[in-house]
Write a protein that holds these residues in place. Structure first.
Motif, PDB file in Angstrom:
ATOM      1  N   ILE A   1     -12.840  12.231   3.487  1.00 30.34           N
ATOM      2  CA  ILE A   1     -11.986  11.501   2.532  1.00 30.34           C
ATOM      3  C   ILE A   1     -11.882  12.321   1.253  1.00 30.34           C
ATOM      4  N   LEU A   2     -10.694  12.336   0.656  1.00 33.45           N
ATOM      5  CA  LEU A   2     -10.469  13.070  -0.589  1.00 33.45           C
ATOM      6  C   LEU A   2     -10.460  12.081  -1.762  1.00 33.45           C
ATOM      7  N   TYR A   3     -11.415  12.242  -2.672  1.00 31.61           N
ATOM      8  CA  TYR A   3     -11.498  11.405  -3.873  1.00 31.61           C
ATOM      9  C   TYR A   3     -11.018  12.215  -5.074  1.00 31.61           C
ATOM     10  N   GLU A   4     -10.237  11.575  -5.942  1.00 33.20           N
ATOM     11  CA  GLU A   4      -9.704  12.272  -7.115  1.00 33.20           C
ATOM     12  C   GLU A   4     -10.296  11.710  -8.396  1.00 33.20           C
ATOM     13  N   TYR A   5     -10.581  12.597  -9.338  1.00 26.82           N
ATOM     14  CA  TYR A   5     -11.139  12.214 -10.634  1.00 26.82           C
ATOM     15  C   TYR A   5     -10.425  13.004 -11.726  1.00 26.82           C
ATOM     16  N   LYS A   6     -10.005  12.333 -12.770  1.00 26.07           N
ATOM     17  CA  LYS A   6      -9.407  13.024 -13.907  1.00 26.07           C
ATOM     18  C   LYS A   6     -10.521  13.558 -14.799  1.00 26.07           C
TER      19      LYS A   6
ATOM     20  N   GLU B   1     -19.976  11.517 -14.006  1.00 22.77           N
ATOM     21  CA  GLU B   1     -20.060  10.154 -14.541  1.00 22.77           C
ATOM     22  C   GLU B   1     -19.259   9.176 -13.683  1.00 22.77           C
ATOM     23  N   LYS B   2     -18.036   9.575 -13.301  1.00 20.44           N
ATOM     24  CA  LYS B   2     -17.173   8.667 -12.539  1.00 20.44           C
ATOM     25  C   LYS B   2     -17.654   8.503 -11.095  1.00 20.44           C
ATOM     26  N   LYS B   3     -18.203   9.575 -10.527  1.00 17.95           N
ATOM     27  CA  LYS B   3     -18.711   9.465  -9.162  1.00 17.95           C
ATOM     28  C   LYS B   3     -19.911   8.524  -9.117  1.00 17.95           C
ATOM     29  N   LEU B   4     -20.767   8.608 -10.139  1.00 22.51           N
ATOM     30  CA  LEU B   4     -21.917   7.713 -10.209  1.00 22.51           C
ATOM     31  C   LEU B   4     -21.458   6.261 -10.252  1.00 22.51           C
ATOM     32  N   GLU B   5     -20.401   6.021 -11.020  1.00 22.24           N
ATOM     33  CA  GLU B   5     -19.846   4.677 -11.111  1.00 22.24           C
ATOM     34  C   GLU B   5     -19.289   4.228  -9.757  1.00 22.24           C
TER      35      GLU B   5
ATOM     36  N   TYR C   1      -9.067   2.472  -2.541  1.00 20.44           N
ATOM     37  CA  TYR C   1      -9.359   3.620  -3.385  1.00 20.44           C
ATOM     38  C   TYR C   1      -8.237   3.955  -4.371  1.00 20.44           C
ATOM     39  N   ILE C   2      -6.988   3.661  -3.991  1.00 15.67           N
ATOM     40  CA  ILE C   2      -5.879   3.940  -4.909  1.00 15.67           C
ATOM     41  C   ILE C   2      -5.941   2.999  -6.107  1.00 15.67           C
ATOM     42  N   LEU C   3      -6.086   1.684  -5.834  1.00 13.35           N
ATOM     43  CA  LEU C   3      -6.207   0.705  -6.913  1.00 13.35           C
ATOM     44  C   LEU C   3      -7.473   0.956  -7.714  1.00 13.35           C
ATOM     45  N   LEU C   4      -8.556   1.315  -7.022  1.00 17.27           N
ATOM     46  CA  LEU C   4      -9.829   1.566  -7.699  1.00 17.27           C
ATOM     47  C   LEU C   4      -9.691   2.684  -8.720  1.00 17.27           C
ATOM     48  N   GLN C   5      -9.005   3.776  -8.334  1.00 26.71           N
ATOM     49  CA  GLN C   5      -8.828   4.894  -9.257  1.00 26.71           C
ATOM     50  C   GLN C   5      -8.001   4.480 -10.469  1.00 26.71           C
ATOM     51  N   GLU C   6      -6.960   3.665 -10.233  1.00 22.52           N
ATOM     52  CA  GLU C   6      -6.131   3.185 -11.348  1.00 22.52           C
ATOM     53  C   GLU C   6      -6.957   2.346 -12.317  1.00 22.52           C
ATOM     54  N   LEU C   7      -7.792   1.458 -11.762  1.00 20.90           N
ATOM     55  CA  LEU C   7      -8.631   0.601 -12.615  1.00 20.90           C
ATOM     56  C   LEU C   7      -9.670   1.422 -13.375  1.00 20.90           C
ATOM     57  N   LEU C   8     -10.258   2.426 -12.705  1.00 18.73           N
ATOM     58  CA  LEU C   8     -11.245   3.279 -13.373  1.00 18.73           C
ATOM     59  C   LEU C   8     -10.604   4.077 -14.498  1.00 18.73           C
ATOM     60  N   ASP C   9      -9.366   4.573 -14.256  1.00 19.86           N
ATOM     61  CA  ASP C   9      -8.646   5.299 -15.311  1.00 19.86           C
ATOM     62  C   ASP C   9      -8.359   4.392 -16.510  1.00 19.86           C
ATOM     63  N   GLU C  10      -7.933   3.127 -16.198  1.00 19.62           N
ATOM     64  CA  GLU C  10      -7.653   2.179 -17.276  1.00 19.62           C
ATOM     65  C   GLU C  10      -8.925   1.876 -18.068  1.00 19.62           C
ATOM     66  N   LYS C  11     -10.033   1.723 -17.348  1.00 18.21           N
ATOM     67  CA  LYS C  11     -11.304   1.453 -18.017  1.00 18.21           C
ATOM     68  C   LYS C  11     -11.717   2.635 -18.890  1.00 18.21           C
ATOM     69  N   GLU C  12     -11.516   3.834 -18.368  1.00 15.91           N
ATOM     70  CA  GLU C  12     -11.869   5.028 -19.144  1.00 15.91           C
ATOM     71  C   GLU C  12     -11.070   5.089 -20.442  1.00 15.91           C
TER      72      GLU C  12
END
Length: 638
Positions: free
Chosen positions: A226-231, A239-243, A592-603
């Protein structure tokens, strides 16, 4: 601007699936670091994006004008070509024009008309600029003889030439597979700055965590197909992977609790007589089939090596030369039981030679190497040529030991140690010849450690190893009861493990410094700054003229007063929004798509919150100062 999009890309080798239905977009300005353990398919994915290989399924969509330049981990060379000819290889029109022009001017019977035509094409395609940049880049990489043949150069020098070739060719997407291998520290620092300012997009695989931190603005991780993306850079990724892992662990705990309840119900002998019962049985089977992808990290490996006596290793007046080149001159050192020594210096300066002299693989010209009777050396060299490709992975490890004993007295089998080093299940029974280069290096490292050494000699251990394996090695060294000497260009690794630095500084001179790599660099920078300061006279400053009277403030401005009145509520609102997002994040753990959007918004909210908190501190300190000034003014007025 989007340069390239990969849609639903899958790739397998035999029964081994590397990745399935992954998607990746590359845009102008992206500096993407691709990470993952060796063998997950990072290099394969780079080749698919670069058009070198094809995926089993999916497609790569890119614009007609988008050119991709690709640097392989092990580039192909024309060994009869000169350095400058190798740099200008390739099928791009400008490269062909440069080659034709160079050949034309070197002919004894020069055709002036042809040279004029080629000169005009060089003007049109800006060939002169590329030729000039190529020579500048080669010089910066330490290659000054442009007419020497490739076959006469070392492997490290050849890699530098391949890197120069990739850097100077015009491209919209630059793909680099382990670009920092075999590069000196100063060259890596230069490459960081070069890539940060280079136009277009960059996609790279590298184990150098400082390099990722300073160059990348996106991290993509290949994990279990699986490919995970992080800004952000590498620090942001950690930090984001730990979360993400905390969320996945929470979801897994809930799944296990649900599974336990369903299992209890099934054991009561439920019969599928009704639709409701049938649905519940189907639900149980679905939960049972689900698997957790939570990765096993931060594994502690504390192996009990044999006890070291008082004497470890003593070097007395070691000298070594190759021809007229002196690389070690009267070097002496007494190795202590718990030493953590990092060795640095330019390529070819003699670092590996020193390691091999200690290991008795190379003889010194003069001097004495005394090794204590209790010393059990573990040597990890740059080469893995001694591997038998026809052995299976577990057989290669069992040749050294079936079990090792931990510091707590527990026995760990070869199979368990292989799992600690990320060889799981069936991977332990595949032939070594089927492993990637990085997987072979990881396996070789484990073989060295399986010998339960009490002195470790590591020659460039970070080359071709993935970041997860480096973490395991660093953790091993943290708990290792013995001395460690490591040659490395990996600045992060040396910062983690070293408390002394041996620096090769030319003419066989090896200088010892206390501290880790950053301490050493700070010391060297301090020397350089002092040298510059003594050579430049500083202009005198008239302090009286430059000094300004400090103006006392007696009230907030209108805007500041408004901000001060509202900031507590603003902070409370942001904190409430973050709390709501955390709930949504937990609920969206499998999307995972929604999760990344929510994590970006939280960041984004967390950044805003930090800014507001800093502003809150500033305004409150300002109010306190105003109150103090008012009190002083009232005191004097009275």
């Amino acid at each position: 601007m989007n340069f390239l999009t990969g849609e639903n890309i899958s790739k397998s080798y035999g029964e081994r699936q590397l990745f399935k239905d992954i998607n990746l977009g590359i845009n102008d300005g992206d500096k993407i670091g691709l990470i993952g353990i060796n063998g997950t398919g990072k290099s394969t994915l780079l080749k698919i994006i670069g058009g070198i290989e094809s995926g089993d399924t999916g497609k790569i969509i890119k614009g007609n004008t988008v050119h991709i330049e690709y640097l392989a981990q092990n580039p192909d060379y024309d060994y009869e070509a000169t350095v400058i000819d190798q740099v200008f290889n390739g099928n791009a029109p400008i490269m062909k024009v440069i080659r034709d022009y160079r050949q034309a001017i070197q002919k004894p019977d020069k055709e002036n008309e042809m040279i004029i035509k080629l000169s005009q094409k060089m003007d049109e395609l800006k060939g002169w600029d590329i030729e000039s940049e190529a020579k500048a880049v080669l010089t910066r990489l330490g290659i000054s003889d442009f007419d020497v043949k490739i076959k006469e150069l070392s492997g490290g020098q050849r890699k530098k030439i391949a890197l120069a070739s990739a850097l100077i060719k015009p491209s919209q997407i630059l793909i680099l597979d382990e670009p920092t291998n075999h590069l000196d520290d100063d060259i890596i620092s230069w490459l960081e700055e070069y890539l940060k300012t280079k136009k277009g997009a960059l996609l790279m695989v590298t184990h150098d965590r400082y390099f990722l931190d300073r160059v990348a603005n996106r991290i993509v991780e290949l994990d279990n197909g699986i490919l995970y993306e992080y800004k952000g850079n590498y620090s942001d990724f950690v930090e984001k992977k730990l979360e993400r892992q905390k969320i996945e662990a929470s979801v897994e705990r809930k799944r296990q609790r649900l599974f336990k309840k369903e299992l209890e119900w099934m054991r009561k002998g439920a019969k599928a007589r009704t639709t409701k019962q049938k649905a519940r049985i189907d639900r149980f089977e679905k939960i049972n089939e689900e698997s957790s992808n939570i990765s096993q990290e931060n594994i502690e490996i504390s192996v009990a090596g044999s006890r070291l006596g008082k004497k470890v290793i003593e070097l007395k007046d070691i000298c070594k030369s190759f021809g007229n080149k002196k690389i070690i001159d009267n070097f002496s050192y007494i190795l202590l039981r718990n030493d953590r020594v990092g060795i640095v210096g330019p390529n070819g300066s003699g670092k590996s030679t020193l390691i091999n002299i200690i290991a008795n693989k190379v003889s010194a010209d003069s001097g004495i190497v005394e090794i204590g009777e209790t010393v059990r050396l573990g040597l990890y060299s740059q080469e893995t040529y001694h591997m038998d490709d026809n052995l299976r992975v577990i057989e290669y490890i069992r040749e050294v030991a079936e079990y090792i004993t931990t510091s707590d007295g527990e026995k760990i089998s070869a199979s368990q140690m292989l799992e600690n080093f990320l060889f799981f299940g069936e991977d332990q029974w595949i032939f070594i010849r089927k492993l990637s280069g990085g997987e072979k290096r990881r396996l070789y490292l484990l073989r060295v450690l399986m010998g339960s050494p009490n002195v470790l000699l590591l020659d460039e251990p970070t080359n071709d190893l993935d970041i997860e394996t480096l973490k395991v090695l660093e953790d091993y060294i943290d708990n290792f009861r013995g001395a460690v000497i490591a040659v490395s260009h990996d600045r992060y690794f040396l910062d983690r493990i070293a408390d002394k630095i041996f620096s090769f500084e030319g003419n066989g001179n090896i200088v010892q410094y206390t501290g880790n790599y950053t301490d050493y660099r700070d010391h060297m920078k301090g020397i350089e700054d002092n040298r510059k300061s003594t050579s430049i006279s500083k202009p005198k400053v008239n302090k009286k003229k430059s000094e300004k009277k400090e103006k006392k403030i007696y009230k907030l401005s209108y805007k500041e007063q408004q901000e001060y009145d509202q900031i507590d509520k603003i902070i409370a609102d942001i904190e409430e929004k973050i709390e709501c997002l955390e709930v949504k994040i937990e609920e969206a753990a499998t999307d995972y798509i929604l999760l990344q959007e929510l994590l970006d918004e939280k960041e984004g909210l967390e950044v805003t919150l930090n800014e507001k908190m800093e502003r809150w501190v500033y305004l409150n300190e300002l109010v306190e100062e105003i109150e103090k000034n008012k009190a002083e003014k009232n005191k004097y007025d009275i």
